[in-house]
Scaffold this active site. Structure first.
Site, PDB file in Angstrom:
ATOM      1  N   HIS A  87      10.009   0.574   4.305  1.00 27.57           N
ATOM      2  CA  HIS A  87      10.198   1.355   5.526  1.00 27.57           C
ATOM      3  C   HIS A  87      11.621   1.872   5.672  1.00 27.57           C
ATOM      4  O   HIS A  87      11.858   2.853   6.376  1.00 27.57           O
ATOM      5  CB  HIS A  87       9.734   0.578   6.769  1.00 27.57           C
ATOM      6  CG  HIS A  87      10.623  -0.534   7.214  1.00 27.57           C
ATOM      7  ND1 HIS A  87      10.392  -1.856   6.912  1.00 27.57           N
ATOM      8  CD2 HIS A  87      11.741  -0.532   7.980  1.00 27.57           C
ATOM      9  CE1 HIS A  87      11.311  -2.605   7.472  1.00 27.57           C
ATOM     10  NE2 HIS A  87      12.155  -1.825   8.123  1.00 27.57           N
ATOM     11  N   ASP A 223       6.650  -4.759   1.376  1.00 24.71           N
ATOM     12  CA  ASP A 223       7.607  -3.855   2.016  1.00 24.71           C
ATOM     13  C   ASP A 223       8.918  -3.792   1.224  1.00 24.71           C
ATOM     14  O   ASP A 223       9.926  -4.385   1.610  1.00 24.71           O
ATOM     15  CB  ASP A 223       7.869  -4.317   3.448  1.00 24.71           C
ATOM     16  CG  ASP A 223       8.519  -3.237   4.302  1.00 24.71           C
ATOM     17  OD1 ASP A 223       8.963  -2.227   3.732  1.00 24.71           O
ATOM     18  OD2 ASP A 223       8.562  -3.399   5.523  1.00 24.71           O
ATOM     19  N   SER A 652      16.597  -5.181   8.273  1.00 27.17           N
ATOM     20  CA  SER A 652      15.532  -4.749   7.376  1.00 27.17           C
ATOM     21  C   SER A 652      16.101  -4.483   5.984  1.00 27.17           C
ATOM     22  O   SER A 652      17.068  -3.730   5.832  1.00 27.17           O
ATOM     23  CB  SER A 652      14.869  -3.480   7.907  1.00 27.17           C
ATOM     24  OG  SER A 652      14.143  -3.754   9.071  1.00 27.17           O
TER      25      SER A 652
END
Length: 774
Positions: A87, A223, A652
């Site tokens: 992402h 991810d 992240s």
């Protein structure tokens, strides 16, 4: 028999892990040696403080990058190969995707460096060093310094310090305040602007579960994405060029594919965005009741309207994929945060703490003179802010949350240059805005934006106090009798902003009159000018009062609790948090395991739901159990695991690192039960959701067949060091009481002639079972 008991005691002692408690906070790496290193060693860290952060020698910090200013990444090879989340790389992946070459759907893998794809505007920052500059910034400033003068001095000094450290542009530098302006630190970075896409799994792996699983556990998402940093041939930072060479990091992380167990030490190294953990009850009420409620309301409609159009064509779906994911993320986060604050009774807890602070301040005349009115000042400031703050929220979420109005607003510097009559400045401004225009037009679909405009402008008109709205907007609404569909027809039929040909033609020959006659530019300009003249000044006065009061409040809290080590709020600077691999129980009767497997992903598979489609090849690998060396001891392929590390947005892509300094996963999400994380730490439920390093390598190796990438990484196959590997002797831990109780009972039973029995005892999260048979 005694020997057998001693042997069993030893076995039980070794089998009971050291129950470590995650340390709340995201800590500055340069202070780890002084504040945290001993505690980290007890939990399983096997590195020295210098191996974590050093200015003069290679250390872990040299493997960590701030990715694009919004995420974290880490080097995993000596050739500048970088891991981050899918992402985080989503926008770059999307920018290279077309209906013909749909990398979002099919994935992308460069089998050679020549196939790696450049990304204009993408950069990484690597921390060179940081310094405490508090004394320089606050020299001569004390409690008697007028607040306005203090602000001016701080601004001037921090700017001068950062400018001097930049060495004429060699480094990217800034000074950030900590503890609400009580301390200041200088950060010096090397910035690299040639960052190329190397690999990404299809979204059916990298985004598996979509919005349904976002912020949730259990999770089954791969991810991750891969990039490579390039430099000029001499190793210096340089923009993209064909003759650039792969960056050689001072340190890269070995990747560990051993098994992980509950209690294993973990640290997360990255760039957490913003937390507001020291916010008072008054600020929390505003956050919950105004900001979050408004964000939920406005984004919910926006997402629904976008989705209608995205479902009609692949072209629109690709154009809006990144924007949709970004908007959805904090829409769902706001919902979870409000629920969590209510569940934890956070506001009530803050009130108790504030009562204690007030009592402490009042107990001493000197303290009362400094801190006695702090909480009253905070309450008054928030009361005034509440009257005007909705204008700020709606400006960002509704007005600038509409694509056409945001693009129109970005033409303001060009308009100002045209208005000044300076032709050179106008030409420069047109050149500067052209890349933004190109990006806007590439992923723009007028019908979707027009629907959003009508919906959000209607909310703006209904929810913002009429005296805080510009006359131009109110007259427009009146002209079209409150019909926002017709108002949208007018704007989108007459604005050059939403027409690619007209917008590009305008930039070739821009005129002041064209913008002054453009309804989108007129509207956004009227709203922003009204905000600047009628709303911002009132907020500025209250915010200045709030800033001073908050600074004194935190200073008072630290003085009130001299034995407590206070961590600073996150502010997008490099931080380290530490904890352990750990399961959790979200509610009575439910226990979530600490890891998930590919079998769980297959159980969710649904070919009719785009969020849960599983690629055919992954299904084939699963059915054949062809996991290679990436299976755990039970033959399972672990996909995700959880730890209790303290993280927030910006983390992240952060590496999850074991006690030996090896990569064991990538942080990519938090759990629904702890969505309060930006505002308050939840010691019971806080979990960091990570993609397992073994799943990352499995996808690269077995799924993608990218052997070229596997070959350049350092892969180690040993179990992660457990907490007990570096823990204090068992006799000094609470578990020792349990062990002694078990042995005492066993010896008593043996003395009474019992040759076969079982003993089970529990204390907290620790269980000890002992079975003796003749």
């Amino acid at each position: 028999m005694l020997k057998r008991i001693l042997a069993l005691l030893l076995f039980v002692s070794l089998s009971v892990p050291f129950t470590a408690k995650a340390d709340e906070g995201m800590w500055l790496p340069m202070l780890i040696k002084r504040l945290n290193h001993t505690d980290m060693q007890k939990m399983g860290l096997q590195l020295t403080a210098e191996e974590i952060y050093s200015v003069n020698n290679s250390s872990l910090k040299d493997a960590i990058v701030q990715f694009g200013g919004f995420c974290t990444g880490e080097f995993v090879s000596p050739q500048g190969l970088l891991l981050t989340n899918h992402h985080c790389g989503f926008s770059a992946i999307q920018s290279h995707s077309t209906p013909t070459d749909d990398y979002l759907t099919n994935g992308f893998w460069a089998t050679s460096k020549e196939q790696e794809l450049p990304n204009e505007g993408l950069y990484v920052d690597i921390l060179h060093h940081m310094d405490d500059v508090t004394a320089k910034v606050l020299e001569g400033i004390d409690g008697s310094t007028p607040e306005e003068q203090r602000q001016q001095l701080v601004a001037q000094r921090t700017e001068a310090i950062a400018k001097a450290a930049a060495e004429n542009g060699k480094y990217v530098t800034y000074v950030r305040d900590f503890y609400n302006g009580n301390e200041f630190y200088l950060f010096v970075y090397n910035r690299y602007n040639d960052v190329r896409l190397v690999g990404a799994p299809p979204s059916s792996i990298g985004k598996y579960g979509g919005d349904t699983d976002n912020w949730m556990w259990p999770r089954h998402t791969g991810d991750f994405s891969m990039f490579r940093v390039y430099t000029a041939p001499d190793g210096s930072p340089a923009p993209y060029a064909e003759n650039n060479v792969p960056f050689k990091p001072k340190h890269h992380l070995p990747i560990n594919i051993g098994d992980k167990d509950p209690g294993d030490f973990t640290m997360v190294f990255g760039f957490p965005g913003r937390t507001k953990r020291y916010m008072t009850s008054h600020g929390l009420k505003l956050e919950v009741n105004q900001l979050n409620k408004s964000r939920i309301k406005l984004r919910e409609d926006k997402l629904a309207l976008w989705k209608e159009e995205m479902d009609k064509s692949d072209e629109t779906r690709i154009k809006y994929a990144s924007k949709y994911a970004s908007t959805s993320n904090y829409y769902k986060y706001s919902i979870g945060q409000n629920e969590g604050i209510k569940r934890m009774r956070t506001i009530e807890g803050k009130l108790v703490g504030e009562d204690k602070f007030q009592a402490w301040a009042n107990a001493d005349p000197q303290r009362k003179a400094i801190y006695g009115n702090v909480l009253n000042d905070i309450a008054e400031a928030y009361k005034n802010i509440e009257q005007y703050n909705l204008g700020t929220v709606y400006l960002n979420e509704a007005v600038l949350g509409t694509e056409s109005l945001l693009m129109a607003y970005r033409l303001t510097p060009l308009y100002n240059a045209l208005k000044s009559g300076n032709k050179d400045a106008a030409r420069a401004a047109a050149t500067d805005v052209q890349p933004r225009v190109d990006d806007f037009l590439k992923d723009y679909y007028l019908p979707a934006d027009k629907k959003v405009f009508a919906a959000l402008m209607k909310y703006y008109y209904e929810d913002i106090a009429k005296e805080q709205q510009p006359e131009y907007f109110k007259n427009l609404v009146k002209k079209y009798n409150g019909n926002f569909g017709k108002l949208a027809d007018y704007v989108y039929s007459n604005s050059l902003v939403v027409d690619a040909q007209k917008l590009n033609s305008f930039l070739k020959n821009p005129t002041q009159k064209a913008l002054e006659n453009d309804p989108a530019f007129q509207l956004v300009n009227a709203i922003i000018e009204n905000y600047r003249s009628n709303i911002a000044p009132k907020l500025a006065e209250s915010n200045a009062k709030l800033d001073k009061a908050n600074r004194l409040y935190i200073a008072g809290l630290r003085q009130m609790n001299p034995d407590k080590v206070f961590y600073p709020d996150a502010n997008s600077t490099l931080r380290l948090s530490y904890g352990t691999v750990k399961e959790y129980s979200p509610q009575d009767g439910v226990l979530y395991n600490y890891y998930t497997t590919l079998e769980g992903a297959m159980a969710k598979a649904d070919s009719t739901n785009e969020e849960f489609i599983v690629p055919d090849k992954l299904t084939q690998l699963y059915e054949a159990k062809d996991y290679g060396r990436y299976a755990n001891e039970e033959g399972e392929l672990v996909v995700n695991f959880i730890t209790d590390n303290d993280i927030t947005g910006g983390n992240s892509g952060s590496p999850v690192i074991n006690g030996k300094g090896e990569l064991i996963g990538l942080a990519f999400d938090g759990n629904w039960e702890a969505m309060t994380g930006d505002l308050v730490y939840d010691p019971e439920f806080k979990r960091c959701i990570n993609v397992d390093s073994r799943y990352v390598l499995f996808i690269i190796d077995k799924y993608a067949g990218a052997q070229n990438l596997i070959d350049e990484m350092t892969i180690v196959d040993t179990e992660s060091p457990g907490a007990g590997d570096a823990a204090e002797p068992v006799a000094e831990t609470p578990q020792a009481e349990l062990l002694r109780a078990v042995v005492d009972e066993a010896q008593q039973r043996l003395q009474n002639g019992k040759e076969e029995f079982k003993i089970q005892k529990k204390k907290g999260d620790v269980k000890v079972k002992l079975q003796v048979q003749d």
